[in-house]
Design an enzyme around this catalytic site. Structure first.
Site, mmCIF file in Angstrom:
data_model
loop_
_atom_site.group_PDB
_atom_site.id
_atom_site.type_symbol
_atom_site.label_atom_id
_atom_site.label_comp_id
_atom_site.label_asym_id
_atom_site.label_seq_id
_atom_site.Cartn_x
_atom_site.Cartn_y
_atom_site.Cartn_z
ATOM 1 C CD GLU A 46 -3.094 -0.933 2.179
ATOM 2 O OE1 GLU A 46 -2.841 -0.270 3.188
ATOM 3 O OE2 GLU A 46 -4.185 -1.499 1.998
ATOM 4 C CD GLU A 93 -3.873 -5.874 2.884
ATOM 5 O OE1 GLU A 93 -4.626 -5.150 3.575
ATOM 6 O OE2 GLU A 93 -2.659 -5.692 2.800
HETATM 7 C C1 GAL Z 1 -4.131 -2.540 5.044
HETATM 8 C C2 GAL Z 1 -2.691 -2.981 5.185
HETATM 9 C C3 GAL Z 1 -2.552 -4.193 6.078
HETATM 10 C C4 GAL Z 1 -3.374 -4.014 7.306
HETATM 11 C C5 GAL Z 1 -4.810 -3.790 6.928
HETATM 12 C C6 GAL Z 1 -5.737 -3.605 8.101
HETATM 13 O O1 GAL Z 1 -4.196 -1.164 4.827
HETATM 14 O O2 GAL Z 1 -2.122 -3.266 3.939
HETATM 15 O O3 GAL Z 1 -1.194 -4.370 6.397
HETATM 16 O O4 GAL Z 1 -2.889 -2.911 8.017
HETATM 17 O O5 GAL Z 1 -4.902 -2.613 6.161
HETATM 18 O O6 GAL Z 1 -7.059 -3.322 7.687
#
Ligand code: GAL
Ligand code: ZN
Length: 641
Positions: free
Chosen positions: A146, A303
């Site tokens: 990110e 994710e």
């Molecule tokens: C994303 C990030 C992850 C974790 C996740 C939590 O922004 O890539 O490492 O922090 O959010 O929601």
């Protein structure tokens, strides 16, 4: 990408004693996990002291994956430099607009323009790549994590110098820059490049051109960091696809179009925001954006969450079945991989209250059962891989425009361009229509209908592109405060919206932001905004009580362009959207049923999958044209081949 749907999540075995690892992979197999992202936050363990590397433990992680047939999105751990980095190179830590240098102890603690950060990042990336280039578990490079999530803009002296180099490359002379930024205003004329700073804290508003270029520069700096790592990886492993996880639709500091152009596979992260009344529509927006960034090709959901996140004021847990619905929604909208943050919920650290595939309570849980069931379901849907979603409608979206409108001195604070884009997208969603997002200068030829909700800034070529779309027979709907300024945030003179007066057959002399609702002749309601507009060729379709135009339509070339001079409320907007859809001949894949999402993915050979997702608490009947009606139970998803 692969011939199965990628399924899994971020695996952070370094947070656990090694005895847990075997159990982890056994559970992954039970859950049908075939892909994990590893190494994302491992820098401080892989390089515990500067120049001292320890890969033995990570060898065992990778070998364990390979032995169990699980592939890795192998990360370069560059998103989180270790404490030794901040300690040794404090000048490489980010500085905010107030001149405050931030400290190590969190993540993304680096200045994107720092040469020393780049050097250290490339060195650890090279170590990882050299060591695992031939490893059987390596499937994809997950570069960084990110980009710009926390450090998108840095105001330090190094960044100031880099900003000046960027400006020199973009402007032929200092005079051209002075002209573009309108520095005659407030006595801001620059006599030397060295006088130019990032838009640090100032007594009043900073210069809009300066702040806009700084946003562009800052985004470019992050893209450059990605490209530097990617090029290094490509030298060592030309055939391994590289990506970085974007935050499409959620985070607006990075120009996703520019990033996407550099990715082999577009990947993105998405989290539901509990405060949104219909978060699944926001999910659809993000997924449509990701697919559009991928040029319509399949993309990867890198994710999302199995249940609650940990960073909202109230972190709502997902209801039974919601995890499956969310996942299949992404799949329906073109994802070929469904992954989560993270595999096992952390015991310690800032994200210990974030859900995971294996929760704190273990495997006899709602979450783990749903994770296992989803793995099995996705394994049975491998035929979907490679199929695509076609849209007849596109919504124009450009980061430069969002950034320009982000300058605080606007006619009203109540017209948020991102929220408008999402609201217009929601109107299509409710009508059962799947749309793309498109860049104003992108290829618009495949669409019938173009929506321009709030595109304050548009370049000359973007403006011409939209005109050309209408000239060749497309239908356009333009919302207020669109086409107002050029690419330097300078007003297009002679009557708003200067970019599209001809296209719209309308000229506006003054904006009238509103403090309350405004009624239209038809009974429709608007708010936030109205304009004193006169038609110069367009037909008036709706008016205010004063008789001034609120909705107009202009024939243009083979097509037509509609214009709204107010921000219509949802119901009224739905009616206008329905009218332009009808005019453009745009139809949903199945007649819309409230709260039920129907999307089709198809292969070139004609095989197709109709996803029907019921977001309501009542059973619903979906009627695909030419097919038998399908009952979709409350909260259920049916996939019709
Ligand atoms: C994303 C990030 C992850 C974790 C996740 C939590 O922004 O890539 O490492 O922090 O959010 O929601
Ligand atoms: Zn900096």
């Amino acid at each position: 990408m692969s011939d199965v749907i990628a399924y899994g999540g971020d695996w952070n075995p370094e947070q656990w004693p090694e005895e847990t690892w075997e159990q982890d992979v056994a559970l992954m197999r039970e859950a049908g996990v075939n892909r994990v992202s590893v190494g994302i936050f491992s820098w401080s363990l892989l390089e515990p002291a500067e120049g001292v590397f320890d890969f033995d433990w990570f060898d065992r992680v990778m070998d364990l994956l390979a032995a169990n047939g699980i592939l890795a999105n192998l990360s370069t751990p560059t998103a989180s430099p270790p404490p030794w980095f901040g300690d040794a190179y404090p000048e490489a830590l980010p500085v905010d607009a107030d001149g405050r240098r931030l400290h190590h102890g969190s993540r993304q603690g680096f200045c994107p323009s720092s040469p020393i950060y780049r050097e250290k990042a490339l060195r650890i990336a090279e170590q990882v790549a050299t060591r695992y280039r031939d490893h059987p578990a390596l499937a994809m490079w997950h570069v960084h994590n990110e980009y710009g999530c926390h450090n998108a803009r840095c105001y330090c002296d190094t960044s100031a110098a880099a900003f000046r180099s960027w400006l020199r490359a973009h402007y032929s002379s200092l005079e051209a820059l002075n002209e573009a930024w309108g520095t005659a205003f407030w006595s801001q004329r620059y006599g030397d490049w060295a006088q130019i700073l990032p838009p640090r804290a100032t007594p009043s508003f900073t210069n809009p051109g300066q702040q806009l270029d700084f946003r562009r520069f800052s985004s470019d700096a992050l893209v450059e960091l990605y490209v530097a790592e990617r090029d290094l990886l490509k030298k060592l492993t030309p055939d391994v696809p590289a990506t970085t996880n974007l935050m499409a639709g959620a985070h607006w500091d990075m120009d996703c179009w520019a990033f996407a152009a550099e990715l082999d596979v577009v990947s993105t992260d998405h989290y539901l925001v509990g405060a949104r009344p219909e978060p699944h529509i926001d999910l659809a927006f993000a997924a449509d954006y990701a697919r559009s960034l991928a040029g319509g090709r399949p993309w990867l959901l890198m994710e999302h969450s199995t249940s609650a996140v940990n960073w909202q004021p109230r972190n709502l847990a997902k209801r039974p079945g919601e995890l499956r619905r969310n996942s299949l929604q992404h799949l329906a909208r073109g994802a070929d991989g469904i992954m989560f943050f993270q595999w096992r919920a952390s015991r310690a650290g800032a994200e210990k209250w974030h859900s995971a595939m294996v929760p704190h309570a273990g495997t006899s849980t709602k979450i783990f059962r749903e994770v296992v069931a989803l793995g099995a379901e996705l394994a049975g849907l491998a035929d979907v891989v490679g199929s695509t979603v076609r849209a007849d409608v596109a919504i124009l979206l450009d980061h430069s425009s969002v950034w320009a409108q982000d300058h605080p001195a606007q006619p009203t604070a109540d017209l948020d361009p991102v929220e408008e884009a999402k609201r217009w997208h929601a109107a299509l969603w409710r009508a059962g229509l799947t749309c793309d997002l498109a860049h104003p200068e992108g290829d618009l030829t495949g669409y019938r209908l173009l929506l321009v909700p709030a595109l304050y800034l548009v370049s000359d070529s973007g403006a011409a592109n939209v005109e050309e779309f209408a000239r060749r027979g497309g239908v356009v709907l333009v919302g207020p405060y669109s086409g107002i300024v050029d690419e330097h945030d300078r007003v297009r003179l002679g009557g708003y919206p200067g970019a599209w007066r001809d296209l719209l057959g309308v000229s506006v002399e003054e904006f009238f932001p509103l403090e309350g609702p405004i009624a239209l002749d038809s009974g429709a309601k608007g708010g936030v905004w109205s304009e004193l507009a006169r038609t110069t060729g367009a037909k008036v379709l709706d008016t205010y009580a004063t008789g001034e135009p609120a909705w107009t339509r202009n024939e243009f070339g083979e097509g037509a362009a509609h214009y709204l001079t107010t921000r219509l409320e949802d119901d009224a907007l739905a009616e206008v959207v329905a009218a332009v859809c009808a005019e453009a001949g745009v139809e949903p894949v199945a007649e819309a049923v409230p709260g039920v999402e129907v999307v089709r993915r198809s292969h070139a050979d004609g095989r197709s999958f109709l996803f029907a997702i019921n977001h309501t608490g009542e059973d619903a009947v979906v009627r695909p044209p030419g097919g038998a009606p399908v009952t979709v139970a409350a909260g259920d998803v049916r996939i019709i081949h």
